[in-house]
Each structure stands twice: as structure tokens, then as C-alpha cells.
Design an enzyme around this catalytic site. Structure first.
Site, PDB file in Angstrom:
ATOM      1  N   ARG A 261       0.835  -1.193   0.000  1.00 47.58           N
ATOM      2  CA  ARG A 261       0.000   0.000   0.000  1.00 47.58           C
ATOM      3  C   ARG A 261       0.873   1.246   0.000  1.00 47.58           C
ATOM      4  NH1 ARG A 261      -4.937  -1.915   4.053  1.00 47.58           N
ATOM      5  NH2 ARG A 261      -5.275  -3.874   2.935  1.00 47.58           N
ATOM      6  N   ARG A 276       1.937   0.843  10.300  1.00 55.86           N
ATOM      7  CA  ARG A 276       1.529   1.258   8.951  1.00 55.86           C
ATOM      8  C   ARG A 276       2.723   1.193   8.021  1.00 55.86           C
ATOM      9  NH1 ARG A 276      -3.078   4.100   7.601  1.00 55.86           N
ATOM     10  NH2 ARG A 276      -3.456   4.529   9.800  1.00 55.86           N
ATOM     11  N   GLU A 348      -6.821  -1.379  15.161  1.00 59.19           N
ATOM     12  CA  GLU A 348      -7.368  -2.307  14.163  1.00 59.19           C
ATOM     13  C   GLU A 348      -6.370  -3.412  13.799  1.00 59.19           C
ATOM     14  OE1 GLU A 348      -8.543  -0.416  10.526  1.00 59.19           O
ATOM     15  OE2 GLU A 348      -8.549  -2.314   9.445  1.00 59.19           O
ATOM     16  N   SER A 351     -10.465  -6.435   9.602  1.00 59.95           N
ATOM     17  CA  SER A 351     -11.626  -5.723   9.100  1.00 59.95           C
ATOM     18  C   SER A 351     -12.458  -6.754   8.355  1.00 59.95           C
ATOM     19  CB  SER A 351     -11.141  -4.623   8.161  1.00 59.95           C
ATOM     20  OG  SER A 351     -12.095  -3.619   8.019  1.00 59.95           O
ATOM     21  N   ARG A 388       0.816  -6.822  12.456  1.00 60.02           N
ATOM     22  CA  ARG A 388       0.205  -6.224  13.639  1.00 60.02           C
ATOM     23  C   ARG A 388       0.000  -7.265  14.737  1.00 60.02           C
ATOM     24  NH1 ARG A 388      -4.102  -1.576  11.465  1.00 60.02           N
ATOM     25  NH2 ARG A 388      -2.505  -0.392  10.324  1.00 60.02           N
TER      26      ARG A 388
END
Length: 424
Positions: A261, A276, A348, A351, A388
Site C-alpha cells: 500500500r 503502517r 485495528e 476488518s 500487527r
RNA sequence: GGAGGGAUAGGAUAAUUGGUAAUCCACCGGUCUUGAAAACCGGCGCCUUCGGGCUUGAGGGUUCGAGUCCCUCUCCCUCCGCCA
């Protein structure tokens, strides 16, 4: 992609749904273009019917050795008009597609209404954040002290937002991938997939990344290859342009992949550590279901993701995203947030979404149980974000001496290792 | 990267100088039967404003009309080169 028929028949409902999302779309302009297209298409089909009839007549006369000059002359004109209408339909259709492809999915009625994540609804919490009798470090401090996470060298090799994992940290991610895949395949009924990590533009359009979110993606120069931002893209597109046998549904796939990303627009957010990154590992679950089953399947999917955290003994909470926080393609999303002692916050880690028929329309994924094919519903959820999860383990299982205890469920995947220490 | 061959419905195979996709298997429904098989009949790709329209890997072009002729592209196979 929303159903143009629904828009045609009940524009008010769609207008209202988009307002809840705080998304502005000129629906009247779309309806106008749609009307144009339908009119031109109808005229063209009428002419084609005439052309088909007359062509048969021409063939018959020619076979009989008769003259057909009058019909040929008449058909020349019809043919030209068809060509003109065909060009018009194509042009109008293209415009219509462009406009429809940037309309997001409609939020489900059960979502809390609000403009951002502040309006998200807490559904449940599991586990208790660990109590420390010392000041807990974050994973960056822990990882660097243990010599297992190296952000400086990663920046040299690639740049910001990358990480080199070394020794037990590398082993930990590999163990997590296997642990997650084993759990989903053996206990939750998923079929393991190892997909391509590069996909073409059609696939990106099918799941909704394109055309609107180009800026979030990495593309390879001078090719039609994109680096996948999630395994959702290749795995959902496995069945693009297919009509599935009803007996096969629901189809459950899980897949490990690295995810890429660009994180455009997130400058300054989570710049420290592994939260991130431009590249991270993830195990993804994807489902194809009958429409009436998808809401149940969303609950199960979310539970499947939660199960991983339970086995690892990590405290978490589940929230329902509000209408304003919902992703583009989703109708409903549960975020699972894991407790991070380093941040004293839930963050988070998964999802889980029901996309209803939104992706199925774009990717043309259908199934057949009667005479007419119907669109499937697609769902997906992280099961889980591996990087994560690794940092959550480091932070939650840290000890006063700076070592980290390996959760029991993971030890078989770590060659029996019980603890990560300096020089281990 | 180079050379050659190929792509027609779930599978397999046809289609005169271009004349509007035929057939077999599989599958589904019906007749018959206690039930099944066989046989026979009908379906057997998509869209539809129910008038029709579309469909031969994709997209263009020529033509009144393209599976067929022309152009571009994709994928698959074989061989050579390279490579894990």
C-alpha cells in the site's frame, strides 16, 4: 457497483444512503445518461431485427438466383443507422460506467449513523489488557533492544515504512502465517489459496480499488500489473466472469499474501514502527455466498478472525463501522481492534465486511439455482494482519527483563520456543 | 526475448465463392415404469422494454450480411534462448 435498476426505480433511497455516507454523487446526471442509453439501445435493436429479417430474405433470393438490389440498397441505409446508434450506445455506455463505478455501496440499515470513526459502535470486548508492574515498552523499543526489528536498515534498503525482521521476529511472522492458515483450514472449513501477488486492472476494478483509489496502489511501470493491497483482490477475482454452481456455495477461501500500500495521504500517521507499512503480511478470508446467507456468514467470518486472537490470548474489541467510516465497497464492516500496551489503545487488526452484491456486479460473479443466474454476495476479512499480530504479541507478552514470552498456541510453530530473549 | 501452432456452449467436434452456428456426450425436465435403466419428446450460453437482441478468446475494420476476409491485442501449447 450499485444496481442501475434500483437507481432508476427508487433514486430517493440511494440518495439517502449516500448522504449517510457523506458522499456526493450527481444521480440526476446518471439517470439522464441511462435514459439516453436505453433509448438508443432500443432503437438499435429494432433496426437490427429488421436487418436480420431482410438479410434472410436476401440470402433466400440469392440462392434462388433472383435479384436483390432493392433490398441491398435499403439495407445499406439501415446498416449505416445501426452503426451510428452503435457508436452512440458505446459512448453513452462508457460514460454511464464511469459514473456508476465511483458510486460506493449502500450502507446497511444496522450501521450507526455518523461522519467518522467517532460514531463507530462498540459491539463486544474479549480478554483483559495485561497489567504490568513496570512501564511497558512499545514494539519498536522492544524489538530494537532484542535486536530483532531493524527499521534503520530497512530505510536504507527501501525507505520509510519498511521493516527488516531478524531471527525470532522473522520466525514469529512465519509461525503466525502457518498458525492462522492451519486454524482456518482445519477448524473453520476454508480452502487454502496461494494467489498471484500481481494483478491486472480488471481485477482491481472488480473488487473496487479502481478506478477511484489509484493513489493507494503501487503499479509496475510499463505494464498492466498492480501490486495487491490485499489478497482479497486476487482471491475474489478467482471467480470473476463465472456462473457458479449453487451446490458449491458458500465457497470459503483463505490466503496468505504480502500486501502493498502506498499509504498516500497518511503522512504523519503511525510513522513509528510496524503499524503502517508499505509492505505487510496478511492472512485473508474470502467468501462467496447466496444473498440470503451473507449476513450470517459475516458473523461467522468475524468470529473466525476473533478465534485467532482468543487462541493467542490477546485482548480485543469488536466495533461496527459507522456510515461515514465505512469503506467504499462494503455494506457493513466489523473492525476487530487488539489491545496494544505500547499505545494504551485498541488498534485495528482485522476488518470483516459484507460487500453484498457490490463486488459481484463489478466482477460479474453469479450463481445459478433456477433459470436465471443471480449475483452472489462476497465477503472478506483479515484473519489476521500478521505484522500487527506480531507486534501485539511483543507488546502484550513482554516481561520486566525485556524478553517476550511466546503464546502457547504458537510454540509448536516456533520449534518449541517459549521465550524471545536478547541473542536468542 | 525468438520461431511455430491453437482458441466454437460444461466437455468433444462440424459449418460450399462470406448467407446468419450443426451434431455428439454430459446434465435437467417430461412420457413410460412399482422404482430405475433403455427408448422417445422437450430443454441444455447471456440480456430483454417480452417486440426481440446478443453470443465462435477480446476489441476494431470491410460487407446488406463475418466462425469464415483484414488489423490489433490476450491466453494456451510446442521448440530455442534465459531463469528459480
Amino acid at each position: 457497483m450499485i444496481d442501475i435498476k434500483v437507481l432508476r426505480e427508487n433514486p430517493a433511497a440511494i440518495r439517502e444512503a449516500l448522504e449517510k455516507r457523506h458522499t456526493a454523487v450527481d444521480l440526476d446526471a446518471i439517470l439522464e445518461v441511462d435514459a439516453q442509453r436505453r433509448k438508443a439501445l432500443y432503437e438499435m435493436e429494432q433496426l437490427r431485427a429488421e436487418q436480420n429479417r431482410t438479410s434472410g430474405e436476401i440470402a433466400k433470393r440469392k440462392r434462388a438466383g433472383e435479384d436483390a438490389a432493392d433490398l441491398l440498397a435499403a439495407m445499406k441505409d439501415v446498416s449505416d443507422r445501426i452503426k451510428g446508434l452503435d457508436d452512440l450506445v458505446r459512448e453513452v455506455d462508457l460514460r454511464l460506467q464511469e459514473q456508476i463505478l465511483v458510486i460506493p455501496n449502500l450502507p446497511d440499515a444496522t450501521l450507526p449513523t455518523g461522519k467518522d470513526s467517532a460514531a463507530n459502535r462498540l459491539e463486544r470486548q474479549w480478554g483483559t489488557p495485561p497489567a504490568f508492574d513496570f512501564e511497558p515498552k512499545d514494539h519498536v523499543a522492544l524489538g530494537e533492544a532484542l535486536g530483532i526489528l531493524d527499521f534503520e536498515r530497512a530505510a536504507k534498503i527501501a525507505g520509510a515504512r519498511f521493516c527488516v525482521s531478524r531471527g525470532p521476529a522473522a520466525q514469529l511472522e512465519r509461525a503466525l502465517i502457518n498458525f492462522m492458515l492451519d486454524t482456518h483450514t482445519r477448524e473453520h472449513g476454508y480452502t487454502e489459496i496461494l494467489p498471484p501477488f500481481l494483478v491486472n486492472s480488471d481485477s482491481m476494478r472488480g473488487t473496487g480499488q479502481l478506478p477511484k483509489f489509484v493513489a493507494d496502489l503501487f503499479k509496475l511501470e510499463n505494464t498492466d500489473f498492480w501490486l495487491i493491497p490485499t489478497a482479497e483482490v486476487p482471491v475474489t477475482n478467482i471467480h470473476r466472469d463465472e456462473i457458479l454452481d449453487d451446490a458449491l456455495l458458500p465457497i470459503l477461501y483463505c490466503a496468505y499474501s504480502p500486501c502493498f500500500r502506498s499509504e498516500a495521504g497518511s503522512y504523519g500517521k503511525d510513522t513509528r514502527g510496524m503499524i503502517r507499512q508499505h509492505q505487510f503480511n496478511k492472512v485473508e478470508m474470502v467468501k462467496f455466498t447466496r444473498p440470503e446467507e451473507s449476513w450470517d456468514e459475516l458473523e461467522k467470518l468475524t468470529q473466525n478472525a476473533e478465534r485467532i486472537l482468543q487462541k493467542l490470548g490477546l485482548a480485543y474489541q469488536v466495533v461496527t463501522l459507522s456510515t461515514g467510516d465505512l469503506g467504499f465497497s462494503a455494506a457493513k464492516t466489523y473492525d476487530i481492534e487488539v489491545w496494544l500496551p505500547g499505545q494504551q489503545a485498541y488498534r485495528e487488526i482485522s476488518s470483516c465486511s459484507n460487500f453484498t452484491d457490490f463486488q459481484a456486479r463489478r466482477a460479474n460473479i453469479r450463481f445459478k439455482r433456477g433459470k436465471k443466474p443471480e449475483f452472489v454476495h462476497t465477503l472478506n476479512g483479515s484473519g489476521l494482519a500478521v505484522g500487527r499480530t506480531a507486534l501485539a504479541i511483543l507488546e502484550n507478552y513482554q516481561q520486566a527483563d525485556g524478553s517476550v514470552v511466546v503464546p502457547e498456541a504458537l510454540r509448536p510453530y516456533m520449534g518449541g520456543r517459549e521465550r524471545i530473549e536478547v541473542n536468542s
